[in-house]
Design a protein around this motif. Structure first.
Motif, mmCIF file in Angstrom:
data_model
loop_
_atom_site.group_PDB
_atom_site.id
_atom_site.type_symbol
_atom_site.label_atom_id
_atom_site.label_comp_id
_atom_site.label_asym_id
_atom_site.label_seq_id
_atom_site.Cartn_x
_atom_site.Cartn_y
_atom_site.Cartn_z
ATOM 1 N N GLU A 37 0.813 -1.222 0.000
ATOM 2 C CA GLU A 37 0.000 0.000 0.000
ATOM 3 C C GLU A 37 0.844 1.270 0.000
ATOM 4 N N THR A 38 2.072 1.164 0.472
ATOM 5 C CA THR A 38 2.867 2.385 0.636
ATOM 6 C C THR A 38 3.219 3.018 -0.700
ATOM 7 N N PHE A 58 1.846 1.293 11.218
ATOM 8 C CA PHE A 58 2.972 0.384 11.060
ATOM 9 C C PHE A 58 2.847 -0.323 9.718
ATOM 10 N N VAL A 59 3.988 -0.512 9.050
ATOM 11 C CA VAL A 59 3.972 -1.136 7.724
ATOM 12 C C VAL A 59 4.545 -2.538 7.815
ATOM 13 N N GLY A 60 3.913 -3.474 7.126
ATOM 14 C CA GLY A 60 4.422 -4.845 7.128
ATOM 15 C C GLY A 60 3.392 -5.801 6.567
ATOM 16 N N GLU A 61 3.522 -7.085 6.947
ATOM 17 C CA GLU A 61 2.527 -8.072 6.551
ATOM 18 C C GLU A 61 2.231 -8.996 7.735
ATOM 19 N N ASP A 110 -4.926 -1.910 6.524
ATOM 20 C CA ASP A 110 -4.908 -1.093 5.315
ATOM 21 C C ASP A 110 -4.294 -1.879 4.165
ATOM 22 N N GLY A 111 -5.156 -2.340 3.272
ATOM 23 C CA GLY A 111 -4.704 -3.101 2.115
ATOM 24 C C GLY A 111 -5.940 -3.546 1.360
ATOM 25 N N THR A 112 -5.772 -4.129 0.194
ATOM 26 C CA THR A 112 -6.932 -4.702 -0.489
ATOM 27 C C THR A 112 -7.519 -5.773 0.429
ATOM 28 N N TRP A 113 -8.721 -6.215 0.139
ATOM 29 C CA TRP A 113 -9.357 -7.194 1.018
ATOM 30 C C TRP A 113 -8.513 -8.445 1.158
#
Ligand SMILES: [Zn+2]
Length: 201
Positions: A37-38, A58-61, A110-113
């Motif tokens: 998403e970034t 926070f960014v990650g998976e 925050d991301g696609t479904w």
């Protein structure tokens, strides 16, 4: 001078800072952003973190081992909820009545479904947290994002709705105004008629 605004991270001509208003909320938002998403030009989560000093992103998976997040989750002064649709998801009224004695943090994915589901699946530290859902009749204004259904909401809209439902006495509409300005700008950047089919997430 850099091409990018140091405040919002967008290019100077796409800077959204003039639309951002500082807002106060009791409920804190924690945004877990999928790293894919970034790179997107819209990045509406940023409106939330710029407007609300007590929100963070926070960014990650896989966030299972994310020490900052885990420190937050272990703070007993808070109740944590994940904004995610599901059979067992609580309504906002249930969240309010379950949280009289504590502060509330709501985690947004925050991301696609598909990516949001992946994040939730991998992040085992989230599995014990109760889910909260938004009313199903909300409609988004995400005109330039290809959405799986009409009522898909941008992250900033989801944040706006959950804050407004949990704190009905506060006005969070500047979040949506900033989002609308962002959309207007993006549409102006596209050749006429293109935006409906263009994936600009
Ligand atoms: Zn800016």
């Amino acid at each position: 001078m850099s091409r990018y605004c140091s405040q919002c991270g967008k290019s100077r001509k796409a800077c959204i800072c003039e639309w951002i208003q500082s807002l106060t909320s009791n409920v804190e938002l924690v945004i877990l952003q999928h790293h894919s998403e970034t790179q997107r030009p819209m990045g509406t989560a940023r409106i939330l973190t710029l407007s609300l000093a007590n929100s963070c992103c926070f960014v990650g998976e896989d966030f299972s081992q994310h020490s900052q997040l885990n420190r937050m989750l272990s703070n007993d002064n808070y109740r944590h909820f994940i904004l995610y649709p599901g059979e067992e998801a609580l309504t906002h009224q249930q969240v309010i009545s379950a949280s009289q004695d504590k502060k509330v943090r709501v985690i947004l994915l925050d991301g696609t479904w598909k990516k949001a589901y992946k994040m939730w699946q991998l992040s085992t530290n989230l599995h014990t947290l109760p889910l909260v859902r938004l009313p199903s009749d909300l409609r988004g204004n995400y005109r330039i994002r290809k959405a799986p259904s009409d009522n898909s909401l941008a992250t900033v809209e989801a944040g706006y709705h959950i804050l407004s439902l949990l704190e009905p006495n506060r006005d969070f509409s500047p979040l949506l105004e900033a989002f609308n300005q962002m959309i207007e700008f993006q549409i102006k950047q596209m050749p006429p008629g293109v935006f409906e089919n263009n994936y600009q997430g």
